[in-house]
Enzyme design. Structure first.
Site, short mmCIF file in Angstrom:
data_model
loop_
_atom_site.label_atom_id
_atom_site.label_comp_id
_atom_site.label_asym_id
_atom_site.label_seq_id
_atom_site.Cartn_x
_atom_site.Cartn_y
_atom_site.Cartn_z
N ARG A 236 -3.87 10.73 -24.41
CA ARG A 236 -4.54 11.77 -23.63
C ARG A 236 -5.86 12.05 -24.33
O ARG A 236 -5.93 12.05 -25.57
CB ARG A 236 -3.70 13.06 -23.60
N GLU A 265 -11.53 14.33 -17.95
CA GLU A 265 -11.59 13.27 -16.93
C GLU A 265 -11.79 13.85 -15.54
O GLU A 265 -11.20 14.89 -15.24
CB GLU A 265 -10.26 12.48 -16.93
N HIS A 283 -9.08 5.46 -17.31
CA HIS A 283 -7.65 5.81 -17.34
C HIS A 283 -6.82 4.85 -16.47
O HIS A 283 -6.20 5.28 -15.48
CB HIS A 283 -7.43 7.26 -16.90
#
Ligand code: A2R
Length: 324
Positions: A236, A265, A283
């Site tokens: 993360r 993000e 991602h």
């Protein structure tokens, strides 16, 4: 199962496997974004017994869960569930499930690919070829290589172990940091992250997000890693102090980084994008058709199992209850 209809909220982006995965005994109410829940009517809110969270761009925070007084289960997509308030759910007798295992090997593949791309400069070399520079000179030798490295894994759970297996096959020494030694793992365990950072030149980060891991890869850890240092983050964005990382990449405190995840993000700092010694992915750790389908199916299967009176397939640690 009784003949009573079961009302489910589908919270998040539309997914064909979720949309078509339930019999007509289920009534689906779709809310694409968390703020779309503002148009929830009281009669629907009062009926809803299950929720699918179909992506981590929507939240299962306390405010969201509290809208549904009869909520029994939240089936969340993804292995990380830091976007769901699992402690609130536990305290209100709401089951939470995630989608572990089905993405383990896929994320481990991405971690290895990102590590090698970062060390051996795939992206820069590709640009070099396309720009016609190969006609003028051979691409410069890469300062980075897997061959003279020791990897310190930050996290040694399902995915960490799958990455470590790949490193072992590539004959790269592995050590790891977690809070407690991982069962059945023979790599050297470092209870102290700083001690491990001093002893290795490469960190692969694969721990959950949340308060206990926020900014654990900070300026001190990067300094301890040293000028040959490489950081790969497939966990993360919150786990790495992004500003400290940018500073370390600019100053040569470390050599390079490969990142699949970011603090905010999909916003990625322009400063990071301007750096040449970093590989940036949007991602995509689990983002292949085959793996995302398996994850969507597990969301559906957890809800179906629960409403058939069976144990959920993959409850999270905070709500280990086995059945209703
Ligand atoms: O610390 P431990 O003994 O609970 O080991 C777990 C480790 N971990 C931590 N290590 C250091 N400091 C912490 N505060 C901390 N919290 C957790 O992370 C364990 O070795 C690992 C988590 O493993 P699993 O629960 O099996 O997760 P998995 O499937 O490997 O996925 C890891 C994460 C997900 O949560 C997503 O955020 C990401 O990968 O995709």
């Amino acid at each position: 199962m009784s003949s009573e209809k079961i009302d489910l909220v589908i919270h998040g982006p539309s997914k064909p496997i979720v949309n078509t995965g339930f019999s007509d005994q289920f009534v689906l109410h779709h809310f694409e974004k968390t703020h779309d829940l503002e148009r929830l009517t009281p009669d629907v809110a009062a009926k809803v017994r299950g929720m699918a969270i179909t992506y981590n761009t929507v939240r299962g925070d306390a405010k969201t869960l509290a809208r549904f007084p009869r909520l029994e289960i939240v089936a969340s997509f993804g292995v990380g569930y830091d976007h769901v308030d699992a402690a609130y759910a536990r305290d209100h007798r709401i089951m939470v499930t995630n989608t572990p295992d089905v993405l383990t090997e896929e994320v481990a593949d991405i971690a290895m690919g990102l590590l090698i791309s970062t060390l051996r400069e795939f992206i820069k070399a590709d640009k070099y070829l396309r720009a016609g520079q190969w006609h003028t000179a051979q691409y410069p030798l890469s300062p980075g290589s897997l061959r003279d490295r020791t990897v310190g894994m930050v996290g040694m759970g399902r995915i960490g172990q799958a990455i470590a297996r790949r490193l072992e096959a590539s004959r790269v020494p592995v050590v790891y940091h977690t809070r407690s030694p991982a069962a059945g793992v023979s790599y050297r365990h470092y209870p102290d992250l700083m001690e491990m950072a001093k002893a290795v030149d490469t960190l692969i980060v694969i721990v959950p997000g949340g308060p206990s891991t926020t900014k654990m890869i900070n300026a001190d850890v990067l300094k301890a890693l040293g000028p040959r240092g490489v950081v790969i983050n497939v966990a993360r964005g919150t786990v790495v102090d992004e500003q400290a990382l940018i500073a370390a990449l600019k100053s040569g405190t470390i050599l390079a980084a490969g990142l699949d995840v970011f603090e905010k993000e999909p916003d990625v700092p322009d400063e990071l994008k301007s750096l040449q010694n970093v590989v940036l992915l949007p991602h995509i750790g689990s983002a292949s058709v085959v793996t995302r389908n398996a994850m969507d199916q597990l969301v559906v299967d957890n809800l179906k199992a629960w409403f058939a009176g069976k144990p959920p397939l993959t409850p999270v640690a905070e709500t280990p209850v086995k059945a209703q």
